[in-house]
Design a protein around this motif. Structure first.
Motif, PDB file in Angstrom:
ATOM      1  N   UNK A 180     -34.620 -76.414  28.785  1.00  0.00           N
ATOM      2  CA  UNK A 180     -34.129 -75.215  28.105  1.00  0.00           C
ATOM      3  C   UNK A 180     -34.041 -74.033  29.071  1.00  0.00           C
ATOM      4  N   UNK A 181     -32.950 -73.268  29.013  1.00  0.00           N
ATOM      5  CA  UNK A 181     -32.792 -72.084  29.858  1.00  0.00           C
ATOM      6  C   UNK A 181     -33.458 -70.870  29.220  1.00  0.00           C
ATOM      7  N   UNK A 182     -33.104 -69.685  29.660  1.00  0.00           N
ATOM      8  CA  UNK A 182     -33.649 -68.454  29.099  1.00  0.00           C
ATOM      9  C   UNK A 182     -33.234 -68.310  27.637  1.00  0.00           C
ATOM     10  N   UNK A 183     -33.954 -67.438  26.895  1.00  0.00           N
ATOM     11  CA  UNK A 183     -33.880 -67.419  25.431  1.00  0.00           C
ATOM     12  C   UNK A 183     -32.465 -67.297  24.878  1.00  0.00           C
ATOM     13  N   UNK A 184     -31.721 -66.300  25.301  1.00  0.00           N
ATOM     14  CA  UNK A 184     -30.390 -66.093  24.742  1.00  0.00           C
ATOM     15  C   UNK A 184     -29.474 -67.275  25.050  1.00  0.00           C
ATOM     16  N   UNK A 185     -29.543 -67.779  26.268  1.00  0.00           N
ATOM     17  CA  UNK A 185     -28.725 -68.918  26.677  1.00  0.00           C
ATOM     18  C   UNK A 185     -29.068 -70.161  25.865  1.00  0.00           C
ATOM     19  N   UNK A 186     -30.377 -70.369  25.618  1.00  0.00           N
ATOM     20  CA  UNK A 186     -30.796 -71.586  24.925  1.00  0.00           C
ATOM     21  C   UNK A 186     -30.349 -71.607  23.465  1.00  0.00           C
ATOM     22  N   UNK A 187     -29.990 -70.450  22.900  1.00  0.00           N
ATOM     23  CA  UNK A 187     -29.420 -70.439  21.546  1.00  0.00           C
ATOM     24  C   UNK A 187     -28.077 -71.161  21.490  1.00  0.00           C
ATOM     25  N   UNK A 188     -27.414 -71.255  22.631  1.00  0.00           N
ATOM     26  CA  UNK A 188     -26.072 -71.845  22.676  1.00  0.00           C
ATOM     27  C   UNK A 188     -26.006 -73.190  23.379  1.00  0.00           C
ATOM     28  N   UNK A 189     -26.947 -73.460  24.276  1.00  0.00           N
ATOM     29  CA  UNK A 189     -26.840 -74.706  25.046  1.00  0.00           C
ATOM     30  C   UNK A 189     -28.160 -75.056  25.709  1.00  0.00           C
ATOM     31  N   UNK A 190     -28.525 -76.334  25.620  1.00  0.00           N
ATOM     32  CA  UNK A 190     -29.678 -76.897  26.320  1.00  0.00           C
ATOM     33  C   UNK A 190     -29.275 -78.263  26.858  1.00  0.00           C
ATOM     34  N   UNK A 191     -30.047 -78.782  27.777  1.00  0.00           N
ATOM     35  CA  UNK A 191     -29.701 -80.050  28.421  1.00  0.00           C
ATOM     36  C   UNK A 191     -30.665 -81.144  27.987  1.00  0.00           C
ATOM     37  N   UNK A 192     -30.140 -82.179  27.351  1.00  0.00           N
ATOM     38  CA  UNK A 192     -30.940 -83.335  26.964  1.00  0.00           C
ATOM     39  C   UNK A 192     -31.111 -84.242  28.174  1.00  0.00           C
ATOM     40  N   UNK A 193     -32.365 -84.601  28.455  1.00  0.00           N
ATOM     41  CA  UNK A 193     -32.684 -85.422  29.631  1.00  0.00           C
ATOM     42  C   UNK A 193     -33.597 -86.577  29.227  1.00  0.00           C
ATOM     43  N   UNK A 194     -33.658 -87.583  30.079  1.00  0.00           N
ATOM     44  CA  UNK A 194     -34.642 -88.660  29.923  1.00  0.00           C
ATOM     45  C   UNK A 194     -35.315 -88.893  31.262  1.00  0.00           C
ATOM     46  N   UNK A 195     -36.557 -89.369  31.174  1.00  0.00           N
ATOM     47  CA  UNK A 195     -37.350 -89.654  32.365  1.00  0.00           C
ATOM     48  C   UNK A 195     -38.118 -90.946  32.117  1.00  0.00           C
ATOM     49  N   UNK A 196     -38.169 -91.819  33.105  1.00  0.00           N
ATOM     50  CA  UNK A 196     -38.901 -93.075  32.950  1.00  0.00           C
ATOM     51  C   UNK A 196     -40.403 -92.809  32.881  1.00  0.00           C
ATOM     52  N   UNK A 197     -41.129 -93.748  32.287  1.00  0.00           N
ATOM     53  CA  UNK A 197     -42.570 -93.578  32.083  1.00  0.00           C
ATOM     54  C   UNK A 197     -43.347 -93.521  33.393  1.00  0.00           C
ATOM     55  N   UNK A 198     -42.738 -94.017  34.470  1.00  0.00           N
ATOM     56  CA  UNK A 198     -43.377 -93.931  35.784  1.00  0.00           C
ATOM     57  C   UNK A 198     -43.027 -92.635  36.507  1.00  0.00           C
ATOM     58  N   UNK A 199     -42.115 -91.855  35.924  1.00  0.00           N
ATOM     59  CA  UNK A 199     -41.729 -90.591  36.538  1.00  0.00           C
ATOM     60  C   UNK A 199     -40.825 -90.749  37.749  1.00  0.00           C
ATOM     61  N   UNK A 200     -40.109 -91.878  37.842  1.00  0.00           N
ATOM     62  CA  UNK A 200     -39.310 -92.131  39.040  1.00  0.00           C
ATOM     63  C   UNK A 200     -37.807 -92.262  38.757  1.00  0.00           C
ATOM     64  N   UNK A 201     -37.385 -92.089  37.513  1.00  0.00           N
ATOM     65  CA  UNK A 201     -35.971 -92.222  37.186  1.00  0.00           C
ATOM     66  C   UNK A 201     -35.607 -91.145  36.164  1.00  0.00           C
TER      67      UNK A 201
END
Length: 404
Positions: A216-237
């Motif tokens: 999530x970016x700064x407050x006003x920006x996050x009202x309009x857009x955020x980035x969905x991400x995934x991370x592997x359980x080992x923290x390497x992908x």
């Protein structure tokens, strides 16, 4: 004539039994700001004189954690209702928090109090007291094992710009010991492709091999857009999945596969550009989009490994200014394999259906009139079952206890 009367009586008997028959569901819900519970056909009021928010079931269903505050929810305090002992209590006096989670394996409760992650101790079989775990915490989630946390720490603004966002793996028994707090992943951000100052709303895949979250970016920006991400359980992908608003219920892992369903689209208003997508994780192919042209999807849940339920409304691109229009959502089922879609709930004019939840074979949702302050909880057994009202005069969607 006799045949007609008999037929009417039979139909009346069938209808009455189908509506009044006991349903094997248990839920916590809020009515007139108080905590209630329903199991089968019995409704029980659990609190009086409170202003209840955010009930959550413990893993075994014995406890309901909730917040008590005021109308503005500026300050909220942690309480627990013991279903067995039939009483509310505070695990420790004046725990002020907005973010708490039950352990996935026990009746231990973790909460973030002003950046300090804490866990409850156990006293006479109940969560009681607390221990400090880690400082500098922005958001957190339990690892599926219940032995560690994944923790985010909000980045700082330096003269050279914002720092990266740091994720940590923290042992439940860390007790502020830095030797039990390990760097897990560092999200390198920039102002063009991935600008974020925080990571929030961690959710694990069914097999525990991937965790999703919103950068999530700064407050006003996050009202309009955020980035969905995934991370592997080992923290390497690490992978970026797409852009979306910051509603955690718009992100759902499939019940058995590493597939992530979410509602994509930027812009804080619901009138357009909100589309259901399903991504295979890790991403190898182009994501599939399922929302028809001219419509928006505004909530989502999985019904089966091949079917999702969405709350869908018609777009309103004509709206430009003035009061934000109500989006009259209706539930639809989508088969992600065949792409077949069908309407499965039927609200009346000026009613809307949203907050779909799947509990076993049952589909539940919240039905509300456009101008009402309260709504109703409706249920149906399977995609082709009849829809029936289960709760009346409730402040928000019920929270069902799911044994899975």
């Amino acid at each position: 004539m006799k045949i007609r009367i008999v037929l009417i009586l039979l139909l009346s008997f069938y209808f009455s039994t189908s509506v009044s028959a006991e349903v094997p569901l248990k839920a916590a819900f809020i009515r007139d700001h108080q905590l209630w519970m329903k199991e089968g056909n019995q409704e029980i009021q659990l609190t009086t004189g409170r202003y209840v928010y955010s009930p959550q079931w413990s893993k075994d269903g014995r406890f309901i954690a909730y917040l008590d505050g005021d109308k503005q929810a500026e300050k909220t305090y942690l309480f627990i209702y013991d279903v067995k002992q039939k009483e509310s209590y505070q695990p420790y006096s004046t725990i002020e928090t907005k973010n708490f989670q039950w352990s996935p394996v026990s009746n231990q409760l973790a909460y973030n109090a002003d950046g300090v992650l804490n866990v409850t101790k156990t006293e006479n079989g109940r969560p009681k007291g607390f221990e400090n775990v880690s400082l500098g915490v922005s958001d957190f989630a339990w690892f599926p094992s219940g032995k560690e946390f994944i923790v985010s720490s909000q980045s700082n603004l330096l003269p050279t710009g914002w720092e990266p966002v740091h994720l940590f793996k923290v042992s439940v028994d860390a007790k502020l010991d830095s030797d039990k707090i390990k760097p897990f992943y560092t999200i390198q951000t920039n102002t063009t492709d991935l600008f974020a100052i925080n990571a929030e709303y961690f959710k694990w895949s069914s097999d525990g091999k991937w965790v999703s979250f919103l950068a999530t970016p700064t407050a006003s920006w996050s009202n309009d857009s955020n980035t969905l991400c995934v991370l592997s359980s080992a923290g390497d992908h690490f992978q970026v999945i797409g852009k979306m608003l910051w509603y955690k219920d718009w992100i759902k892992w499939a019940p058995t596969k590493n597939q992530l369903a979410y509602i994509s689209g930027e812009g804080r208003f619901f009138v357009e550009n909100k589309k259901t997508r399903v991504a295979d994780i890790p991403i190898l192919n182009q994501q599939k989009e399922y929302t028809p042209k001219g419509y928006v999807d505004l909530d989502i849940d999985w019904f089966s490994p091949e079917e999702v339920i969405v709350a869908r409304a018609k777009e309103n691109k004509e709206w430009k200014e003035g009061p934000v229009p109500t989006m009259f959502t209706t539930l639809y089922a989508i088969n992600i394999k065949s792409a077949e879609q069908k309407q499965i709930s039927f609200p009346k004019k000026n009613e809307l259906d949203d907050k779909p939840q799947v509990v076993g074979s049952y589909i539940t949702w919240y039905r509300k009139d456009q101008h009402g302050n309260q709504g109703e909880v409706w249920i149906k057994n399977g995609l082709n079952g009849s829809e029936n009202r289960w709760l009346k005069h409730v402040d928000s969607a019920a929270v069902f206890f799911d044994k899975k």
